[in-house]
Scaffold this active site. Structure first.
Site, mmCIF file in Angstrom:
data_model
loop_
_atom_site.group_PDB
_atom_site.id
_atom_site.type_symbol
_atom_site.label_atom_id
_atom_site.label_comp_id
_atom_site.label_asym_id
_atom_site.label_seq_id
_atom_site.Cartn_x
_atom_site.Cartn_y
_atom_site.Cartn_z
ATOM 1 N N SER A 1 31.338 35.302 46.553
ATOM 2 C CA SER A 1 30.270 34.322 46.352
ATOM 3 C C SER A 1 30.908 33.027 45.871
ATOM 4 C CB SER A 1 29.259 34.831 45.321
ATOM 5 O OG SER A 1 29.904 35.135 44.107
ATOM 6 N N TYR B 1 37.591 30.095 40.030
ATOM 7 C CA TYR B 1 36.663 31.094 40.569
ATOM 8 C C TYR B 1 36.410 30.872 42.054
ATOM 9 C CZ TYR B 1 32.540 33.977 41.219
ATOM 10 O OH TYR B 1 31.658 34.916 41.688
#
Length: 281
Positions: free
Chosen positions: A130, A166
């Site tokens: 994601s 991330y």
């Protein structure tokens, strides 16, 4: 998966949490009168340690020679302060990408065994990813310092950003899935990436705040409260996010990864190398 009589193996960093999760799954399946769940908790898998990964893979292959589906779902997010894995990689990319990479490579023989013995002659790898959309432009790509051993950790302040780390790790997940799908397609191992969206789990606690018995709205805390204040956080979680379906519950968040793992249509059509948004689209 457990309700469908699958033998489910939980690979966890925490032995205690792994055993608790396995017990809860078994209790939930029994409460639904769905029979007996077959869940095996296997703790002591730390994706931030290559040694731990190798030890786990060897133990797993001894107990389970054949693996029908590998679901890569672990991860860390917005790590502060800057940290390294045991092998000297930036912690977020080291865990989310390199840890999964090594684990997958070590378990490919078990997937191949499942292909040779299974009735469908196909195995699957489902890669959780994601936020890759934020770093997917080809002019940006992967940043070298997130993808190699950190030579001088004292200089991390000049390049480290928790959010960039991330999304870099998530882009690496997608690229890994696409290349692996190309390499394994002739072996009948299907590899797809999936984006579950923002899911209301403990991974978001440091952002959305603590989740108590009344749900995330009334828990308090998190970076969101620091930015918006208590009432701003309350209004956002109570009215804005639910209306726009921005945050999913854990069950809804699992739909796509389950489909990319055992979906009959996906297997029949040999769908591989794709990136799926929630829900399986």
């Amino acid at each position: 998966l457990a309700r469908a009589r699958a033998q489910v193996v939980l690979a966890c960093r925490s032995v205690g949490k792994c055993e608790q999760a396995a017990k809860k799954i078994e209790q939930d399946v029994a409460a639904m009168s769905e029979g007996v769940a077959h869940v095996t908790p296997m703790g002591n898998l730390d994706l931030a340690s290559f040694e731990s990964i190798r030890t786990f893979a060897a133990t797993f292959r001894t107990q389970f020679p054949a693996l029908d589906s590998l679901i890569l779902n672990a991860g860390v997010m917005l790590v502060e302060p800057f940290q390294l894995t045991q092998d000297g990689l930036e912690l977020t990319c080291g865990t989310n990408h390199f840890g999964h990479f090594l684990l997958t490579m070590l378990l490919i023989p078990a997937l191949e065994t499942a292909v040779s013995k299974g009735s469908q002659r196909v195995a699957t790898i489902s890669v959780h990813s994601s936020a890759a959309i934020f770093e997917s432009h080809p002019s940006i790509g992967l940043a070298r310092h997130y993808m190699e051993v950190v030579a001088d950790p004292s200089l991390n302040g000049s390049w480290y950003d928790p959010f960039q780390a991330y999304v870099q790790s998530k882009l690496a997940n997608v690229l890994f899935a696409q290349e692996l799908s190309r390499r394994l397609e002739r072996r009948n191992i299907l590899v797809n990436a999936h984006a579950p969206g923002a899911v209301r789990t403990n991974l978001l606690t440091h952002i959305l705040g603590h989740m108590d018995a009344d749900g995330p709205i009334f828990g308090g805390g998190g970076k969101l409260e620091g930015i918006l204040g208590p009432w701003g956080r309350y209004l956002l979680l109570k009215y804005v996010l639910p209306v726009h379906n921005i945050v999913w519950g854990p069950e809804e968040g699992a739909y796509t990864q389950v489909w990319t793992s055992v979906g009959a249509d996906l297997k029949a059509k040999r769908i591989t190398g794709q990136y799926f948004q929630n829900v399986a689209r």
